[in-house]
Structures are given as C-alpha cells and as structure tokens.
Design an enzyme around this catalytic site. Structure first.
Site, short mmCIF file in Angstrom:
data_model
loop_
_atom_site.label_atom_id
_atom_site.label_comp_id
_atom_site.label_asym_id
_atom_site.label_seq_id
_atom_site.Cartn_x
_atom_site.Cartn_y
_atom_site.Cartn_z
N ALA A 9 0.83 -1.21 0.00
CA ALA A 9 0.00 0.00 0.00
C ALA A 9 0.86 1.25 0.00
O ALA A 9 0.50 2.28 0.55
CB ALA A 9 -0.92 -0.01 1.22
N ARG A 15 -2.60 8.63 -10.51
CA ARG A 15 -3.76 8.81 -11.41
C ARG A 15 -5.03 9.25 -10.67
O ARG A 15 -6.03 9.59 -11.29
CB ARG A 15 -4.02 7.51 -12.18
CG ARG A 15 -3.10 7.39 -13.39
CD ARG A 15 -3.27 6.06 -14.09
NE ARG A 15 -2.53 4.99 -13.41
CZ ARG A 15 -2.66 3.70 -13.70
NH1 ARG A 15 -3.53 3.33 -14.63
NH2 ARG A 15 -1.95 2.80 -13.07
N ASP A 105 -5.10 -1.93 -2.87
CA ASP A 105 -6.05 -1.11 -3.64
C ASP A 105 -7.05 -1.97 -4.42
O ASP A 105 -7.66 -1.50 -5.37
CB ASP A 105 -5.29 -0.19 -4.61
CG ASP A 105 -4.49 -0.98 -5.64
OD1 ASP A 105 -4.50 -2.23 -5.61
OD2 ASP A 105 -3.83 -0.34 -6.49
N GLU A 156 7.33 -8.79 -17.35
CA GLU A 156 6.56 -7.54 -17.33
C GLU A 156 6.37 -7.01 -18.75
O GLU A 156 7.23 -7.19 -19.62
CB GLU A 156 7.27 -6.50 -16.47
CG GLU A 156 7.32 -6.86 -15.00
CD GLU A 156 5.92 -7.11 -14.44
OE1 GLU A 156 5.06 -6.22 -14.55
OE2 GLU A 156 5.68 -8.21 -13.91
N ASN A 171 -0.48 -12.18 -14.79
CA ASN A 171 -0.27 -12.17 -13.34
C ASN A 171 -1.24 -11.17 -12.73
O ASN A 171 -1.22 -9.99 -13.07
CB ASN A 171 1.18 -11.75 -13.08
CG ASN A 171 1.43 -11.40 -11.62
OD1 ASN A 171 0.71 -11.84 -10.74
ND2 ASN A 171 2.47 -10.61 -11.39
N ARG A 334 -28.99 12.67 16.46
CA ARG A 334 -27.52 12.58 16.41
C ARG A 334 -26.97 12.41 17.82
O ARG A 334 -27.68 12.61 18.81
CB ARG A 334 -26.93 13.82 15.74
CG ARG A 334 -27.27 15.10 16.46
CD ARG A 334 -26.96 16.34 15.62
NE ARG A 334 -27.46 17.52 16.28
CZ ARG A 334 -26.74 18.27 17.11
NH1 ARG A 334 -25.49 17.95 17.37
NH2 ARG A 334 -27.27 19.32 17.71
C1 UD1 Z 1 2.22 -5.64 -11.09
C2 UD1 Z 1 3.01 -6.88 -11.49
C3 UD1 Z 1 2.42 -7.43 -12.79
C4 UD1 Z 1 0.94 -7.71 -12.60
C5 UD1 Z 1 0.20 -6.47 -12.09
C6 UD1 Z 1 -1.22 -6.84 -11.71
C7 UD1 Z 1 5.25 -6.35 -10.69
C8 UD1 Z 1 6.64 -6.02 -11.07
N1 UD1 Z 1 4.39 -6.50 -11.68
O1 UD1 Z 1 2.42 -4.67 -12.09
O2 UD1 Z 1 3.09 -8.59 -13.17
O3 UD1 Z 1 0.37 -8.14 -13.83
O4 UD1 Z 1 0.85 -5.97 -10.90
O5 UD1 Z 1 -1.90 -5.68 -11.35
O6 UD1 Z 1 4.97 -6.50 -9.52
N2 UD1 Z 1 4.21 -0.99 -4.88
C9 UD1 Z 1 4.78 -0.55 -3.71
N3 UD1 Z 1 6.02 -0.02 -3.78
C10 UD1 Z 1 6.70 0.10 -4.94
C11 UD1 Z 1 6.10 -0.33 -6.13
C12 UD1 Z 1 4.85 -0.88 -6.06
O7 UD1 Z 1 4.19 -0.64 -2.64
O8 UD1 Z 1 7.83 0.58 -4.89
C13 UD1 Z 1 2.88 -1.58 -4.81
C14 UD1 Z 1 1.86 -0.76 -5.56
O9 UD1 Z 1 1.24 0.19 -4.70
C15 UD1 Z 1 0.91 -1.83 -6.01
C16 UD1 Z 1 1.77 -3.07 -6.18
O10 UD1 Z 1 2.94 -2.82 -5.46
O11 UD1 Z 1 -0.07 -2.09 -5.03
C17 UD1 Z 1 2.07 -3.40 -7.62
O12 UD1 Z 1 2.91 -2.39 -8.15
P1 UD1 Z 1 2.62 -1.68 -9.53
O13 UD1 Z 1 3.69 -0.69 -9.79
O14 UD1 Z 1 1.22 -1.22 -9.58
O15 UD1 Z 1 2.86 -2.87 -10.52
P2 UD1 Z 1 2.13 -3.11 -11.89
O16 UD1 Z 1 2.85 -2.38 -12.94
O17 UD1 Z 1 0.68 -2.89 -11.77
#
Ligand code: UD1
Ligand code: CA
Length: 465
Positions: A9, A15, A105, A156, A171, A334
C-alpha cells in the site's frame, strides 16, 4: 501451516490526481469504508491474522487504517514491488509457513477466493502459487511464461518479446510464497529491467531456478482482482460492491425496492422482512432488525434499530431505536440519541443526546437536546429545550406522563415531575413538581376596538409620507 500476509500500500496513486500529499490511495472510500479496510477484512475472513502492511506515499493515512489490524512497515522510496516486500522482512524474517502478498487497492477480492487459492497451494505442494487470469487484452500485465505446462517466469509488459506479448495468461498480482524462501529469493532480485525496479515477479524465476515448485491458481472472476488506479475505477468498483451487498441482503430476506439507488455499507446488518425504500443510505456499524419500513430518502450511520419501525425521510446518526416506533418524515437525530418502543416523533424534529421514553410523542417542530424524556410524555409543537448558554451544556429531565404545551421553552437544567404540565408558550426555568402545572408567560390584555384605531392610524401615516 502458519499463514501471514503482506499488503502493498505504498504506491503513489498519481492517477487519482489529488492535490493532497497526505492522502494515500488506499484511503479512498467505497460506501464509507477505505479500500485498504476491504482488503484487510477479506484476509481476516480467510483466516489470515498476521498481517503486515507496507505504507509509503500518504503513509500516515494508510497506517491509521491498517494499524488496529496489522503491523505497519514503511517503504520510503518506491523502488518496485519487490523492494516493497523487502520492507516486510523485519516483521516476518523468523516466520514459518506461507505468506500471501496482495495489493491494498483491490477491494473486490473475496475471502472464499483466497481460501481456494490456499487450498490449491497446499494440494499442489507448491512453494509459490501465483494467481493468474486468462484475458483477451493482456496489455500492461505481467505475462505467465510456461514450459512443458509449468510456469517458469513472469515477464513484465515493458520487458516482453513479441511472442511473450501474445500470452493471454496474466499475473493478477497475488501470490502465496513459502515465507523463508521468499526473503531469500528477494536478495537475488536485481534492477536490470526496463523499469529499473526491483520486480517482485522476478522471485518466481528465482524459485524455479532453485528447483522450488511454482504453480498457478486461475481466478474464476477476474473482476475480483481489479485494482483502483483512478476515480473512474473507484466508481466502477463502488457500483460492483453496492450491488454485491444489496444482492446478498435481498437473498437473505430484505426487500430493497431500488437497489441502484440504495447505498448500504458492507458491515451493516438488516433483518428479514425489512423494506428499504429508494435513495436510502446506511453506513457504519448499523444494525437494523426485522419487519421495518426504512426510507425513502433516509440516511443512517452507526444506528441500531429494532423491529417493526417505520422511519421515513430521516437523518439519523449514533442513535438507538426500539420497536414499533413511527419516525419522520424529516427527523434528525444525532450523538447518542435513544428512542424507546412505540414512540412517535414526527416531522421537523431534532433530537440530540436524549433518552426518549417508551410511548412518548413529539409530533412536530421541536428541538430536544441533552435531556431525559420519560414514558408516555407528550411534547407539543414548537418545544425547545434551551440546553446551551454559550459556554456549557445542561441537562433536563421530563417525568413520565408529562405534558409539555406547544411553544414551551425549557431553559436547562430543569426537572419536570411525573404528570407535570406546562402551559403553551411558557418559558420554564424552574423545576415543576409531580402533577403540577406551570404557566410562565405574561397575562393577556384585550383592548376593545383597538384593532380599528391601530389600522386607521397606520393608514394615515402611510398617506402623509
Ligand atoms: C504488477 C506486477 C504485474 C501484474 C500487475 C497486476 C510487478 C513487477 N508486476 O504490475 O506482473 O500483472 O501488478 O496488477 O509487480 N508498490 C509498492 N512499492 C513500490 C512499487 C509498487 O508498494 O515501490 C505496490 C503498488 O502500490 C501496487 C503493487 O505494489 O499495489 C504493484 O505495483 P505496480 O507498480 O502497480 O505494478 P504493476 O505495474 O501494476
Ligand atoms: Ca498496478
């Protein structure tokens, strides 16, 4: 086997386009409940109690939601999902068993799905199980690369080859790992990829290269894994949850006349044969009994309602209602209000911090604050309990069977005895004994013919202008 979970989180949620730096994305609410709390509740329902939430951007708001239920660790710099999980190592380094990793999320995840995924993980004897989905448009997601039917790595989007781009199994971002092997493997994750990040997904390839067993769990309903990235998706998930909750209530015996326009929070309980009329909002820890008619156009938050009540066009917060009352239209209650059985409180009344007794009536246009109203009391139209002197609040007691005449002002603190009576229009600032009547207003004087004299004088004055 021990089970643990890590909730990611820390993400910025850019966005969401918020100007509030302090607001974490997971603190946005659906039906009054933060996204992160949905995830925490689903995990708890699936039997996971040892939770670690990784917070970063807007971390204090995320922490406030997580803390009563979960350990909290910080990821101060966003260096990728693998890096985020590394932050949980201090909390879990000695833990045995399985660790689920999921996102904070994704509020649509169901606990039954998690249970099934754990069953698959155990049945298949996996060291790592990844939740996957097969979708028509896999763009943007990590692809599940298989060899001889076994998953060997996740690639990825940014790093895919042309062939890998065509893979439709993706994934979904949920994993179950052997806890000890997870943190060992994370030490081998590098940042030599298109994003320059520590990818959590690289752990899968590392497991496979070490001869550990990786498998997949294909989710039946892809919708459950949807993450919220912007405010449009927030509204889409909101509609899905609204209908999910309403449907469950309807199937349990509650009539919801217009489910599209009825908003009921996930933790609300409603008994059978209660009818919820359109445009009603029910939030917080509200419990509603059986056979009530609630609404239309009403709002409830942290309210407990018994059985067989009729409440229309009303706004009620922190209130308890007994059975067989008729409330509204346009009642506002209330802050610690309690309304006894068979009471009637009609239109345009406000009630605050009041114990309103059994069978008592207040038909119209009154304010009653900081008071105890006995049973079988009648409060006449336009009664005001003046409870505040600008500095302090005072309490008044109205005894059983009292009759408060219309237009009475009671200046608290006052005690009206049982069967006490106030003449209409009185201003009461002294106690009234049982069975006594109080008249506190100036005596009426009638002046014969004065109406005409007054009228003629007024006319003359107007002409002379
Ligand atoms: C990630 C997966 C992808 C998958 C997708 C599904 C990785 C590298 N890739 O991609 O294979 O298909 O989710 O939705 O994990 N987060 C942190 N700290 C960070 C980076 C990310 O807490 O430094 C958390 C984000 O808040 C999020 C989660 O990790 O909840 C996933 O990271 P995000 O950058 O959204 O990865 P995706 O590109 O969506
Ligand atoms: Ca994402």
């Amino acid at each position: 086997m021990d089970k643990h979970a890590i909730i990611l989180a820390a993400g910025k949620g850019s966005r969401m386009k918020s100007k509030k730096e302090e607001l974490s994305k997971v603190s946005y609410k659906i039906l009054g409940k933060p996204l992160l709390k949905y995830v925490i509740d689903a995990l708890k329902e699936a039997g996971l109690d040892d939770l670690v939430t990784v917070v970063g951007f807007g971390g204090e708001t995320a922490k406030a939601i997580a803390e009563p239920h979960s350990k909290v660790v910080w990821q101060h710099e966003q260096k990728g999902s693998g890096h985020a999980v590394m932050m949980a190592e201090t909390a879990l380094k000695d833990a045995k068993g399985y660790t689920l990793v999921c996102c904070g999320d994704a509020p649509l995840l169901r606990s039954n799905t998690l249970k099934e995924m754990f069953e698959t993980h155990e049945k298949d004897g996996n060291d790592l199980t990844v939740m996957t989905a097969i979708i028509d448009n896999p763009f943007g997601y990590g692809r599940i690369v298989k060899k001889d039917g076994r998953v060997i790595k996740i690639v990825e989007e940014k790093d895919t080859t042309v062939e890998e781009k065509a893979i439709k199994e993706i994934n979904s971002g949920l994993y179950i790992f052997d806890n000890q092997e997870l943190f060992k493997a994370l030490k081998e994750v590098k940042t030599d990829n298109a994003a320059g990040e520590y990818y959590l997904t690289d752990v899968l390839g590392i497991f496979v290269s070490k001869g550990l067993k990786a498998g997949t769990y294909v989710v039946k309903d892809f919708e459950e894994t949807l993450g919220i990235n912007d405010r449009y998706q927030l509204s889409v998930a909101g509609k899905i949850l609204q209908h999910r909750i309403n449907k469950e209530l309807m199937l349990s015996g509650v009539t919801i006349e217009d489910p599209d326009n009825t908003y009921i929070a996930p933790d609300v309980k409603i008994g059978a044969d209660t009818v919820i009329r359109p445009n009603t909002h029910i939030y917080g820890n509200t419990v509603i009994g059986e056979d009530n008619v609630i609404g239309p156009d009403s709002y409830f938050e942290d309210v407990t309602i018994g059985n067989k009540n009729e409440i229309i066009y009303s706004h009620m917060v922190e209130t308890t209602v007994g059975d067989l009352t008729t409330l509204g239209p346009w009642l506002r209650t209330r802050k610690n209000a309690s309304i006894g059985d068979k009471a009637h409180i009609g239109n345009f009344n406000e009630v605050k911090n009041v114990n309103f007794g059994v069978g008592s009536k207040m038909a119209h246009l009154s304010y009653v604050g900081d008071a105890t109203i006995g049973s079988e009391v009648n409060i006449g139209c336009g009664t005001i309990i003046a409870n505040y002197d600008g500095v302090n609040k005072f309490h008044s007691d109205i005894g059983d069977h009292a009759f408060i005449g219309s237009g009475t002002t009671i200046i608290s603190p006052v005690k009206v005895g049982d069967y006490g009576f106030t003449a209409a229009g009185s201003t009461i600032n002294l106690d009234i004994e049982d069975h006594a009547m109080a008249i506190a207003r100036s005596r009426q004087v009638n002046k014969e013919g004065y109406s005409d004299i007054f009228h003629d004088k007024a006319l003359a004055k107007k002409k002379n202008k």
